[in-house]
Design a protein around this motif. Structure first.
Motif, PDB file in Angstrom:
ATOM      1  N   ASP A 141      72.163  34.999  63.540  1.00 50.98           N
ATOM      2  CA  ASP A 141      72.490  36.344  63.066  1.00 50.98           C
ATOM      3  C   ASP A 141      71.366  37.297  63.463  1.00 50.98           C
ATOM      4  O   ASP A 141      70.351  37.417  62.777  1.00 50.98           O
ATOM      5  N   LEU A 142      71.563  37.988  64.595  1.00 59.76           N
ATOM      6  CA  LEU A 142      70.518  38.869  65.108  1.00 59.76           C
ATOM      7  C   LEU A 142      70.576  40.266  64.502  1.00 59.76           C
ATOM      8  O   LEU A 142      69.674  41.072  64.734  1.00 59.76           O
ATOM      9  N   ILE A 143      71.638  40.564  63.779  1.00 55.99           N
ATOM     10  CA  ILE A 143      71.715  41.869  63.120  1.00 55.99           C
ATOM     11  C   ILE A 143      70.779  41.886  61.905  1.00 55.99           C
ATOM     12  O   ILE A 143      69.936  42.781  61.747  1.00 55.99           O
ATOM     13  N   LYS A 144      70.914  40.893  61.057  1.00 54.99           N
ATOM     14  CA  LYS A 144      70.016  40.777  59.908  1.00 54.99           C
ATOM     15  C   LYS A 144      68.654  40.237  60.335  1.00 54.99           C
ATOM     16  O   LYS A 144      67.646  40.511  59.695  1.00 54.99           O
ATOM     17  N   GLY A 145      68.655  39.460  61.407  1.00 59.17           N
ATOM     18  CA  GLY A 145      67.423  38.835  61.862  1.00 59.17           C
ATOM     19  C   GLY A 145      67.316  37.410  61.349  1.00 59.17           C
ATOM     20  O   GLY A 145      67.846  37.073  60.282  1.00 59.17           O
ATOM     21  N   GLU A 146      66.665  36.562  62.116  1.00 62.01           N
ATOM     22  CA  GLU A 146      66.509  35.171  61.717  1.00 62.01           C
ATOM     23  C   GLU A 146      65.095  34.709  62.029  1.00 62.01           C
ATOM     24  O   GLU A 146      64.586  34.929  63.128  1.00 62.01           O
ATOM     25  N   LYS A 147      64.460  34.045  61.060  1.00 66.14           N
ATOM     26  CA  LYS A 147      63.106  33.547  61.237  1.00 66.14           C
ATOM     27  C   LYS A 147      63.146  32.149  61.846  1.00 66.14           C
ATOM     28  O   LYS A 147      63.924  31.294  61.419  1.00 66.14           O
ATOM     29  N   ILE A 148      62.304  31.944  62.849  1.00 70.16           N
ATOM     30  CA  ILE A 148      62.259  30.663  63.553  1.00 70.16           C
ATOM     31  C   ILE A 148      60.807  30.221  63.669  1.00 70.16           C
ATOM     32  O   ILE A 148      59.928  31.009  64.027  1.00 70.16           O
ATOM     33  N   LYS A 149      60.567  28.943  63.396  1.00 64.29           N
ATOM     34  CA  LYS A 149      59.217  28.384  63.517  1.00 64.29           C
ATOM     35  C   LYS A 149      59.024  27.851  64.931  1.00 64.29           C
ATOM     36  O   LYS A 149      59.872  27.126  65.455  1.00 64.29           O
ATOM     37  N   LEU A 150      57.906  28.195  65.530  1.00 64.78           N
ATOM     38  CA  LEU A 150      57.586  27.779  66.895  1.00 64.78           C
ATOM     39  C   LEU A 150      56.224  27.097  66.910  1.00 64.78           C
ATOM     40  O   LEU A 150      55.345  27.411  66.116  1.00 64.78           O
ATOM     41  N   LYS A 151      56.064  26.156  67.870  1.00 65.71           N
ATOM     42  CA  LYS A 151      54.798  25.451  68.013  1.00 65.71           C
ATOM     43  C   LYS A 151      54.328  25.519  69.460  1.00 65.71           C
ATOM     44  O   LYS A 151      55.138  25.649  70.375  1.00 65.71           O
ATOM     45  N   ASN A 152      53.018  25.435  69.651  1.00 66.09           N
ATOM     46  CA  ASN A 152      52.478  25.327  71.005  1.00 66.09           C
ATOM     47  C   ASN A 152      51.935  23.924  71.223  1.00 66.09           C
ATOM     48  O   ASN A 152      51.930  23.092  70.308  1.00 66.09           O
ATOM     49  N   ARG A 153      51.474  23.638  72.435  1.00 71.07           N
ATOM     50  CA  ARG A 153      51.018  22.288  72.767  1.00 71.07           C
ATOM     51  C   ARG A 153      49.767  21.881  72.012  1.00 71.07           C
ATOM     52  O   ARG A 153      49.485  20.693  71.860  1.00 71.07           O
ATOM     53  N   ALA A 154      49.010  22.870  71.567  1.00 71.78           N
ATOM     54  CA  ALA A 154      47.777  22.570  70.840  1.00 71.78           C
ATOM     55  C   ALA A 154      48.033  22.276  69.363  1.00 71.78           C
ATOM     56  O   ALA A 154      47.094  22.007  68.613  1.00 71.78           O
ATOM     57  N   GLY A 155      49.299  22.354  68.944  1.00 71.63           N
ATOM     58  CA  GLY A 155      49.621  22.087  67.557  1.00 71.63           C
ATOM     59  C   GLY A 155      49.672  23.320  66.684  1.00 71.63           C
ATOM     60  O   GLY A 155      49.932  23.229  65.478  1.00 71.63           O
ATOM     61  N   GLY A 156      49.417  24.488  67.293  1.00 74.10           N
ATOM     62  CA  GLY A 156      49.509  25.723  66.534  1.00 74.10           C
ATOM     63  C   GLY A 156      50.947  26.024  66.147  1.00 74.10           C
ATOM     64  O   GLY A 156      51.884  25.654  66.860  1.00 74.10           O
ATOM     65  N   GLU A 157      51.143  26.675  65.040  1.00 74.39           N
ATOM     66  CA  GLU A 157      52.487  26.963  64.548  1.00 74.39           C
ATOM     67  C   GLU A 157      52.552  28.393  64.025  1.00 74.39           C
ATOM     68  O   GLU A 157      51.591  28.896  63.429  1.00 74.39           O
ATOM     69  N   LEU A 158      53.655  29.037  64.270  1.00 74.57           N
ATOM     70  CA  LEU A 158      53.874  30.373  63.712  1.00 74.57           C
ATOM     71  C   LEU A 158      55.365  30.571  63.463  1.00 74.57           C
ATOM     72  O   LEU A 158      56.206  29.876  64.015  1.00 74.57           O
ATOM     73  N   GLU A 159      55.672  31.508  62.602  1.00 74.60           N
ATOM     74  CA  GLU A 159      57.059  31.831  62.266  1.00 74.60           C
ATOM     75  C   GLU A 159      57.336  33.282  62.661  1.00 74.60           C
ATOM     76  O   GLU A 159      56.647  34.194  62.198  1.00 74.60           O
ATOM     77  N   LEU A 160      58.309  33.471  63.534  1.00 79.84           N
ATOM     78  CA  LEU A 160      58.642  34.799  64.016  1.00 79.84           C
ATOM     79  C   LEU A 160      60.062  35.185  63.624  1.00 79.84           C
ATOM     80  O   LEU A 160      60.945  34.326  63.526  1.00 79.84           O
ATOM     81  N   LEU A 161      60.255  36.470  63.435  1.00 74.14           N
ATOM     82  CA  LEU A 161      61.583  37.000  63.147  1.00 74.14           C
ATOM     83  C   LEU A 161      62.209  37.492  64.445  1.00 74.14           C
ATOM     84  O   LEU A 161      61.624  38.319  65.152  1.00 74.14           O
ATOM     85  N   PHE A 162      63.386  36.989  64.776  1.00 71.33           N
ATOM     86  CA  PHE A 162      64.130  37.437  65.949  1.00 71.33           C
ATOM     87  C   PHE A 162      65.296  38.297  65.478  1.00 71.33           C
ATOM     88  O   PHE A 162      66.069  37.889  64.612  1.00 71.33           O
ATOM     89  N   ARG A 163      65.418  39.483  66.067  1.00 73.24           N
ATOM     90  CA  ARG A 163      66.542  40.364  65.712  1.00 73.24           C
ATOM     91  C   ARG A 163      66.847  41.314  66.853  1.00 73.24           C
ATOM     92  O   ARG A 163      66.018  41.541  67.741  1.00 73.24           O
ATOM     93  N   ARG A 164      68.063  41.894  66.821  1.00 67.83           N
ATOM     94  CA  ARG A 164      68.434  42.900  67.807  1.00 67.83           C
ATOM     95  C   ARG A 164      67.643  44.176  67.569  1.00 67.83           C
ATOM     96  O   ARG A 164      67.281  44.502  66.428  1.00 67.83           O
ATOM     97  N   CYS A 165      67.377  44.885  68.636  1.00 64.29           N
ATOM     98  CA  CYS A 165      66.596  46.118  68.551  1.00 64.29           C
ATOM     99  C   CYS A 165      67.512  47.337  68.550  1.00 64.29           C
ATOM    100  O   CYS A 165      68.648  47.299  69.036  1.00 64.29           O
ATOM    101  N   THR A 166      66.982  48.425  68.028  1.00 64.66           N
ATOM    102  CA  THR A 166      67.649  49.720  68.052  1.00 64.66           C
ATOM    103  C   THR A 166      66.667  50.743  68.626  1.00 64.66           C
ATOM    104  O   THR A 166      65.508  50.418  68.924  1.00 64.66           O
ATOM    105  N   VAL A 167      67.117  51.975  68.756  1.00 64.72           N
ATOM    106  CA  VAL A 167      66.234  53.022  69.274  1.00 64.72           C
ATOM    107  C   VAL A 167      65.034  53.247  68.358  1.00 64.72           C
ATOM    108  O   VAL A 167      64.013  53.784  68.801  1.00 64.72           O
ATOM    109  N   ASP A 168      65.144  52.832  67.107  1.00 64.40           N
ATOM    110  CA  ASP A 168      64.007  52.962  66.190  1.00 64.40           C
ATOM    111  C   ASP A 168      62.839  52.074  66.604  1.00 64.40           C
ATOM    112  O   ASP A 168      61.710  52.265  66.146  1.00 64.40           O
TER     113      ASP A 168
END
Length: 210
Positions: A2-29
């Motif tokens: 659901d990109l209108i409301k946005g969805e949080k996804i956890k991502l990792k890198n090879r070094a074991g670092g982790e972060l949670e980002l919100l993915f959503r559709r963009c507007t002119v704002d």
């Protein structure tokens, strides 16, 4: 997703670092955030090129859209008015770390419109109607290595299939080794090298969607 409301996804890198980002559709704002992110990306590319031995004395006559031609061989920044137009009419999605935009991606699905790369390949009108263009994707230098490019590829593919597209096209600088590797890993195959975008070389890649 659901990109209108946005969805949080956890991502990792090879070094074991982790972060949670919100993915959503963009507007002119989101225009100012997109431009700020693009500026950080361009600055990093120019800095890396200088560190690799490129001439730091940039010729102002080679600038366009505030960017020098050396960095443009790898990544072309879009002017504010074009980004604004895309935010109004195209499929634009971004990743956010709290309020900071750290990644942006764009897909064009204007059918027979002039922006469709299928025109460069001589596609028929029927082919153009079922073809989408995976346009620019850029990620904040501080957030590389977490698979954002792959996430954006998956999100755009999902949207392309949803609207009935059967093929995706994209263009990559033949000098951009990282982007070339990313695009081939995603199943795209090279079709034709052309001179577009202010006279710069780009390789057009194609992928059948199913």
């Amino acid at each position: 997703m659901d990109l209108i409301k946005g969805e949080k996804i956890k991502l990792k890198n090879r070094a074991g670092g982790e972060l949670e980002l919100l993915f959503r559709r963009c507007t002119v704002d989101d225009l100012d955030s997109v431009m700020a992110l693009q500026s950080r990306v361009v600055s990093k590319i120019a800095s890396d090129m200088r560190a690799d031995g490129a001439d730091p004395d940039l010729d102002e006559k080679t600038h366009f859209h505030g960017q020098d031609m050396r960095s443009a061989t790898l990544f072309i920044s879009d002017p504010r008015e074009e980004i604004e137009e895309s935010l109004e009419r195209d499929f634009c999605v971004a990743a956010f770390d709290r309020d900071l935009m750290v990644g942006f991606s764009l897909m064009i699905s204007d059918g027979v419109g002039e922006k469709n790369l299928g025109n460069v390949l001589g596609y028929t009108e029927e082919q153009l109607k079922t073809c989408v263009n995976f346009e620019t994707t850029f990620v904040d230098p501080a957030y590389r290595g977490f698979g954002l490019q792959r996430m954006f590829m998956d999100i755009r593919t999902e949207e392309a299939l949803r609207i009935g597209a059967t093929e995706a096209l994209t263009s990559v600088s033949p000098d951009n080794a990282k982007s070339l590797a990313n695009i081939t890993r995603s199943g795209f195959v090279p079709v034709k090298e052309v001179v577009i975008y202010y006279g710069l070389k780009r390789m057009i890649f194609r992928k059948k969607l199913q």
